[in-house]
Design an enzyme around this catalytic site. Sequence first.
Site, PDB file in Angstrom:
ATOM      1  CB  CYS A   2      -0.934   0.093   1.198  1.00  0.00           C
ATOM      2  SG  CYS A   2      -2.063  -1.292   1.330  1.00  0.00           S
ATOM      3  CG  ASN A  97       1.375   0.772   4.307  1.00  0.00           C
ATOM      4  OD1 ASN A  97       1.112  -0.416   4.160  1.00  0.00           O
ATOM      5  ND2 ASN A  97       2.591   1.251   4.182  1.00  0.00           N
ATOM      6  N   GLY A  98      -0.826  -1.021   6.425  1.00  0.00           N
ATOM      7  CA  GLY A  98      -0.490  -1.862   7.575  1.00  0.00           C
ATOM      8  C   GLY A  98      -1.575  -2.880   7.832  1.00  0.00           C
ATOM      9  CE  LYS A 466      14.213 -11.361  -9.079  1.00  0.00           C
ATOM     10  NZ  LYS A 466      14.636 -10.575  -7.971  1.00  0.00           N
TER      11      LYS A 466
END
Length: 586
Positions: A2, A97-98, A466
């Site tokens: 976020c 955010n969190g 990757k």
Amino acid sequence: MCGIIGYNGPRKAEPLLIDGLKKLEYRGYDSAGIALVEKQGIQIFKKEGKVAALEAILPEESCATIGIGHTRWATHGAPKDRNAHPHSYGKVTLVHNGIIENEQALRTMLKNQGLSPISDTDTELIAMLMDHCYRGDPRDAIRAACALLEGSYALGILFEDHPQTLYAVRKDNPLILGLGEGEYFIASDIPAFSDHTPAYCLLDEGEIAELSPSGLTLYDRTDRIIKKPHHIADFGDISTVKDGYEHFMKKEIFEQPSVVRKTIDRYAENDRILTELGEDFRVDGKILIVGCGSAYHAALLGKNALEKYARIPTEVAIASEFRYSDPLLKKEDLVILISQSGETADTLAALRLAKEKGVPTLGIVNVFGSSIAREADTVLYTMAGPEISVATTKAYTCQAVMLYLLAMKLAHRSPAELKELPQAIESALEQESLCQKLAEKYASAEHLFFIGRGRDYAVSREGSLKLKEISYIHSEAYAAGELKHGTISLIEQDTPVIAVITDRTLLPKTAANIKEVRARGAQVLCIAPKNGLLPDCDRLDLPDCNDLAAPIATAVRCQLLAYYAALARGTDIDQPRNLAKSVTVE
Ligand code: F6R
């Protein structure tokens, strides 16, 4: 996870918020939203999907000069319009955010008061709680609500009764304050506002930032006004735009010779290495390196060098495992926390655990002023510059280089061998078109294996990660000698196997493993020294380079293979599905 942006100043907020969200989109891109303080009150616009989808629903003209924005990586509730931020309740509108860990208890408490949320998010509960605590003073309401929250949060908050002011508070999640000329920003990361001002200051836990037209005021836990140092962001010659590259990932792959050179030049002057650790720096116990994902893979390469050159026992731990493992640590050990963002929740928790046990901690971090950088006893910054692509490339190589530098320092060796690294990476980049050709050949595979031994197993693990994260080809990395203990049953006609051999001493051993899979029909791509005599394989030849440079230059070849496989499959390379750059939840 976020991204938060907020603005308060004389300019129109909407374009600044949208621009900031685009810069933060690497942090999450399930949905996005903004809240603007208009004359008629706070207006919220939010939309599932990327910021472009949000842009499409914005009003033609907004006069608001204050607002907050959010780009989401879903944790509580699916990526739907109703779960997108900002969330609003009563007089409070906020972005978050969190993760709130006592969400269930709060939900029940609010329900018992007759309040019911409309979204599935924990964030809406914060807005409800804050509104419930609000008696006219925003800071009192913020403190009272935060006292009831367990978990992590960075919050940008607007109160309907205080339309001139934007509030910010944080715990265990980043929030930076941008300081322009008569205008102020809040953001999860500096690039969100760095086009407008390089000046910023850091908000610490328990502090409240109040951004109003008259300025920025910071309050400590006891509501006393405090002053904090201002910093100037310096990205040097590394910009946060694509510079003509199709993707940030490709740009960042090609920045590697320069950022690796910068990292080595910064920390190795003649034979003096990492002087910031002191001349007499030593480790009497063991070294434990903790990280997640690619940072963990860089740690595996570091372990190899620390044990080989400095002969110091070195363990490597995945941060999310370490923190619940009741680790055996002594005061003479050293715990190294390795993290690009410096905000990874598990790595941060591992740091706190090591500190609780009284063990010295060293953070190897890319983002200046991040939580790990601030909390570790000592911090060394990688010089990779801002990394925008969600899949790490240049930060990973710089992390490995930092551990090599540490190994050279502890081994009292000259850093001369490291100086070959930028050139070795250049040679890898020169093989771009061959990498592309090979990647296109293997791009239609559903499953693929990487094999390698020792340090080449470490590189294989990074190569495999990757490839799978950006191309969505399922891939596994195996210690080459381990495959026959079960997994070889998955090898069938044409299964692709990428064999990594940079360590010549192990060439005959891995060559034998290649024969085993060839005998079962695998098609093999060998990344190996030129005269390695490995018949019946596709080849990516390694030019001569020393033992430190070869694995890193090979990891760069693997990055190119992954990039071109993803390109051939048409995936979203810079923002792969389900991922986010900065993993601030455990
Ligand atoms: C993979 C990748 C991740 C990160 C991991 C740790 O390409 O980027 O695996 O390496 O999430 O992130 P940091 O280094 O920020 O702690």
